[in-house]
Design a protein around this motif. Structure first.
Motif, mmCIF file in Angstrom:
data_model
loop_
_atom_site.group_PDB
_atom_site.id
_atom_site.type_symbol
_atom_site.label_atom_id
_atom_site.label_comp_id
_atom_site.label_asym_id
_atom_site.label_seq_id
_atom_site.Cartn_x
_atom_site.Cartn_y
_atom_site.Cartn_z
ATOM 1 N N ALA A 51 2.263 131.977 23.811
ATOM 2 C CA ALA A 51 3.108 131.257 22.853
ATOM 3 C C ALA A 51 4.584 131.382 23.228
ATOM 4 C CB ALA A 51 2.872 131.806 21.444
ATOM 5 N N LYS A 52 4.999 132.595 23.621
ATOM 6 C CA LYS A 52 6.392 132.837 24.005
ATOM 7 C C LYS A 52 6.803 131.937 25.169
ATOM 8 C CE LYS A 52 9.279 136.562 25.943
ATOM 9 N NZ LYS A 52 9.310 136.083 27.354
ATOM 10 N N ILE A 55 7.191 128.244 24.206
ATOM 11 C CA ILE A 55 8.481 128.008 23.541
ATOM 12 C C ILE A 55 9.611 127.950 24.565
ATOM 13 C CG2 ILE A 55 10.175 129.044 21.963
ATOM 14 C CD1 ILE A 55 7.742 130.185 20.413
ATOM 15 N N GLU A 56 9.545 128.815 25.591
ATOM 16 C CA GLU A 56 10.599 128.868 26.609
ATOM 17 C C GLU A 56 10.403 127.846 27.727
ATOM 18 O OE1 GLU A 56 10.454 132.903 27.905
ATOM 19 O OE2 GLU A 56 11.454 133.694 26.102
ATOM 20 N N SER A 57 9.343 127.031 27.616
ATOM 21 C CA SER A 57 9.026 126.005 28.625
ATOM 22 C C SER A 57 8.826 126.598 30.022
ATOM 23 C CB SER A 57 10.134 124.935 28.667
ATOM 24 O OG SER A 57 10.269 124.305 27.412
#
Length: 248
Positions: A51-52, A55-57
């Motif tokens: 997930a992290k 979010i950071e692409s």
């Protein structure tokens, strides 16, 4: 340990299976953290990292964590599929198949790590993937055999269930203080204790012998396979000696 289904199993068989597989999980997980900085039995952490990175692409890391999650799923799926496929012929052989595959994977990790490993990022990801697949096989198998009672790589669930069991046991005037509830607490405490012991052993021996530890872990798995066939092997050996005495 592998010959009986969930409804036929004794407390002793469940404790032996829980202790041996929890030790393997603990040792493997810590060895993976030291060698590759990656958990090999904890999918909760991988989902958080997935997930992290979404979010950071950071799509390269997204693919890696997604592959690891899928591999753990594939291991659990394969273990249960093999058991369903072969159990009508022999429960023992059906349950032994995932253990044998796990042993082969870990022996490959030991051989590759001892002879070819150059500490490249690609190799770390490859070996981590192999170990995660092996742990998925193990976790899927022991969960299937025990009817969901034993989960040796999911300590969050073990702690949660243990907390619920202890609360049930300590509740005043509780008519449900049964032998079954007591057995569940014994099993969960065994998993926690042997996972911790395995983690200590895995960390210590990896620092000392590095990838050679993955030669030792399959020995523990082999004892699981041998436990059920040892009485048969002993019986055949006794018959052989008896036959030789008669012929002499």
């Amino acid at each position: 340990m592998l010959r009986r289904t969930k409804d036929e199993r004794t407390l002793k068989e469940n404790l032996l299976l829980a202790s041996s597989t929890a030790f393997v999980s603990g040792a493997t997980n810590v060895a993976g953290v030291i060698a590759f900085l990656a958990f090999t039995t904890n999918m909760t952490g991988h989902f958080a990292n997935l997930a992290k990175n979404v979010i950071e692409s950071n799509y390269e890391q997204v693919i890696i964590f997604l592959i690891w999650v899928v591999l753990f799923f594939a291991g659990a799926f394969t273990a249960n599929f093999l058991v369903r496929w072969r159990s009508h012929k022999s429960v023992y052989r059906a349950n032994a198949l995932p253990i044998i595959i796990e042993m082969v994977i870990l022996l490959f990790v030991a051989f590759y790590g001892r002879n070819y490993y150059k500490e490249t990022l690609e190799e770390k990801r490859l070996i981590t993937s192999a170990v995660i697949l092996a742990m998925g096989l193990q976790n899927g198998l022991v969960s299937n055999i025990s009817g969901g009672l034993i989960k040796t790589s999911h300590l969050t669930g073990v702690f949660t269930d243990l907390g619920a069991d202890v609360a049930e046991w300590l509740y005043p005037n509780n008519p449900k203080k049964t032998a079954l509830l007591k057995s569940k607490m014994y099993i969960r405490l065994t998993i926690l204790a042997f996972y911790f012991l395995g983690a200590l052993a895995g960390g210590y021996f990896f620092e000392k012998y590095e990838f050679a530890i993955f030669y030792f872990i399959p020995v523990i798995l082999f004892t699981i396979l041998y436990y059920d066939i040892s009485p048969i092997a002993l019986h055949k050996l006794m018959r052989l000696f008896s036959f030789k005495k008669l012929t002499n």
